[in-house]
Design an enzyme around this catalytic site. Structure first.
Site, PDB file in Angstrom:
ATOM      1  CG  PHE A 109      44.782  41.095  40.126  1.00 56.30           C
ATOM      2  CD1 PHE A 109      45.229  41.769  39.000  1.00 56.30           C
ATOM      3  CD2 PHE A 109      45.693  40.352  40.864  1.00 56.30           C
ATOM      4  CE1 PHE A 109      46.577  41.717  38.633  1.00 56.30           C
ATOM      5  CE2 PHE A 109      47.040  40.294  40.495  1.00 56.30           C
ATOM      6  CZ  PHE A 109      47.474  40.994  39.372  1.00 56.30           C
TER       7      PHE A 109
ATOM      8  CE  LYS B 246      49.505  38.742  46.100  1.00 63.81           C
ATOM      9  NZ  LYS B 246      48.488  38.712  45.077  1.00 63.81           N
TER      10      LYS B 246
ATOM     11  CG  ASP C  31      42.545  34.189  42.776  1.00 66.66           C
ATOM     12  OD1 ASP C  31      43.297  33.934  43.730  1.00 66.66           O
ATOM     13  OD2 ASP C  31      42.860  34.955  41.842  1.00 66.66           O
TER      14      ASP C  31
HETATM   15  C1  LIG Z   1      48.472  38.478  43.624  1.00 71.59           C
HETATM   16  C2  LIG Z   1      47.292  37.768  43.086  1.00 71.59           C
HETATM   17  C3  LIG Z   1      47.398  36.895  41.991  1.00 71.59           C
HETATM   18  C4  LIG Z   1      48.683  36.733  41.201  1.00 71.59           C
HETATM   19  O1  LIG Z   1      49.716  36.257  41.989  1.00 71.59           O
HETATM   20  P1  LIG Z   1      51.241  36.400  41.430  1.00 71.59           P
HETATM   21  O2  LIG Z   1      52.025  35.639  42.464  1.00 71.59           O
HETATM   22  O3  LIG Z   1      51.547  37.855  41.397  1.00 71.59           O
HETATM   23  O4  LIG Z   1      51.278  35.780  40.107  1.00 71.59           O
HETATM   24  C5  LIG Z   1      46.280  36.193  41.611  1.00 71.59           C
HETATM   25  N1  LIG Z   1      45.111  36.350  42.258  1.00 71.59           N
HETATM   26  C6  LIG Z   1      44.969  37.190  43.303  1.00 71.59           C
HETATM   27  C7  LIG Z   1      43.663  37.283  43.993  1.00 71.59           C
HETATM   28  C8  LIG Z   1      46.056  37.928  43.753  1.00 71.59           C
HETATM   29  O5  LIG Z   1      45.906  38.773  44.764  1.00 71.59           O
END
Ligand SMILES: *Cc1c(COP(=O)(O)O)cnc(C)c1O
Length: 396
Positions: free
Chosen positions: A128, A242, A213
């Site tokens: 994701f 985050k 990521d």
């Molecule tokens: C939450 C998340 C995103 C996206 O972050 P947003 O602030 O919602 O755009 C991307 N990568 C990972 C692994 C995430 O958990």
């Protein structure tokens, strides 16, 4: 009817106030927060140091454009550079934007080298990366791209853990590999050290870039500042968000000098990204995360949580099929439908999150105590026991 888009299947709960690992509704009911706004509130709710920094900055200056010097932003970037593999930072307001910057940086790097056809990125099933048009293509989840076509070109996907499958996707158009060292939304799969090392070696061999990521698994959550530190493998580019703002919208794309050099004036931008208010908060959050002993505490609490999760797996083998995750991004693969079980846990006063593969995901604030972990495990146990009691009475 709500005036909002119906994009969320929201619970009825509304919170008025938070304190540490607890959230309170207006009528005073309290909940143990093992969701942290999806791994955002790393310091829990109302951390005095962060609240103080936000108030102090709010009195001075909220926003100026990135066409001016922003000392708070320079400072946060330098501290992130000092603490990681990276040499350069671009600030964003969200995780998806951090990924967009990572993807653009990778493509532009090869463009600048004259390898203009080299733009494809290999991602992984179950990953994701956000909800923008670029990041839904990068994640490749069919449910998230459905109806939003045409899907952005240039992304391929392999099964995580399968190095040969990755190798088979590499051709002269491949620019980079993009991976979460610990999958969040997808269901808490932890990438092995051997797999990450294999990806790094493949990148060295082919000239590809490695992009991590760490939006969800980074910033202390696994018991290291960044999850990839467990493996010793470093990326060329990394997306962070985050927890970096502790609840204030902030994200960052980190990169080595070699790679970031291509992002010259005019190639990228953001109106808000890294503004004084966001970076004052970001610096205060980082003060706390980098305090001596803070990340060691996370590692220790992660071990306590893992022990309790193992106990639950032993006690309820008919409900729990696997313990997953690392540190304080952990959980259980369960049999009962996870969304129903998350709702049930709310009735027991525990906030948790569902993840892919029917995984119950626990993302407590990093400041939790052993007593908090015991309490959470007790509530999960109670919820499983209640399921059993209902099944027994239905069978009578
Ligand atoms: C939450 C998340 C995103 C996206 O972050 P947003 O602030 O919602 O755009 C991307 N990568 C990972 C692994 C995430 O958990």
């Amino acid at each position: 009817m709500s005036a909002l888009y119906g994009t969320y299947a929201r619970s009825e709960l509304a919170f008025e106030r938070g304190e540490g690992a607890r959230l309170f509704t207006a009528d005073g009911a309290d909940y143990l927060d093992f969701s942290s706004g999806i791994a955002v509130n790393a310091l829990g709710h109302g951390d005095p140091h962060v609240v103080g920094a936000l108030k102090a900055q709010a009195e001075k200056l909220w926003h100026v454009s990135n066409i001016f010097q922003i000392p708070e932003q320079e400072k946060l970037a330098q501290r992130l550079v000092d603490a990681t593999f990276a040499d350069r930072v671009f600030f964003t307001n969200s995780g998806a934007e951090a990924l967009e910057c990572a993807i653009k940086t990778a493509r532009r790097y090869f463009f600048d080298k004259g390898q203009t056809e080299r733009h494809d990125i290999i991602g992984f099933t179950g990953s994701f990366h956000g909800r923008t048009l670029g990041t839904i293509a990068a994640g490749g989840n069919p449910d998230y791209v459905k109806g939003f076509g045409p899907v952005m070109a240039g992304f391929k996907h392999a099964a995580p853990g399968d190095l040969e499958a990755v190798r088979a996707l590499v051709d002269d158009k491949t620019a980079a590999i993009l991976i979460e060292p610990v999958q969040g939304e997808g269901g808490l799969a932890v990438m092995s050290d051997a797999f990450l090392k294999g990806l790094r070696a493949l990148c060295e061999e082919t000239g590809m870039l490695l992009i991590f990521d760490e939006v969800q698994c980074g910033y202390g959550r696994t018991g290291r500042f960044f999850a990839h530190e467990w493996s010793g493998v470093t990326p060329d580019i990394m997306a962070v968000a985050k927890a970096i703002g502790g609840g204030f919208p902030l994200g960052a794309c980190l990169a080595t000098e070699e790679v970031a050099r291509c992002m010259v004036p005019g190639t990228h931008g953001s109106t808000y990204g890294g503004n004084p208010l966001a970076c004052a908060v970001g610096n205060a959050v980082l003060d706390r995360i980098l305090e001596p002993g803070f990340i060691e505490h996370v590692e220790k609490m992660g071990q306590v949580l893992a022990w309790h999760l193992q106990q639950l797996a032993q006690k309820y083998p008919h409900h729990v099929t696997e313990v997953r995750g690392r540190g304080l991004i952990a959980g259980l693969k369960i049999n009962p439908p996870v969304r129903d079980f998350v709702a049930r846990l709310r009735d027991h006063g525990l906030l948790a999150v569902a993840a892919g593969s029917n995984v119950l995901r626990l993302l407590p604030p990093l400041i939790i105590t052993e007593a908090d972990v015991e309490e959470a495990a007790g509530k999960i146990s109670d919820a499983f026991a209640a399921l059993d009691a209902e099944a027994a009475s239905a069978a009578q």
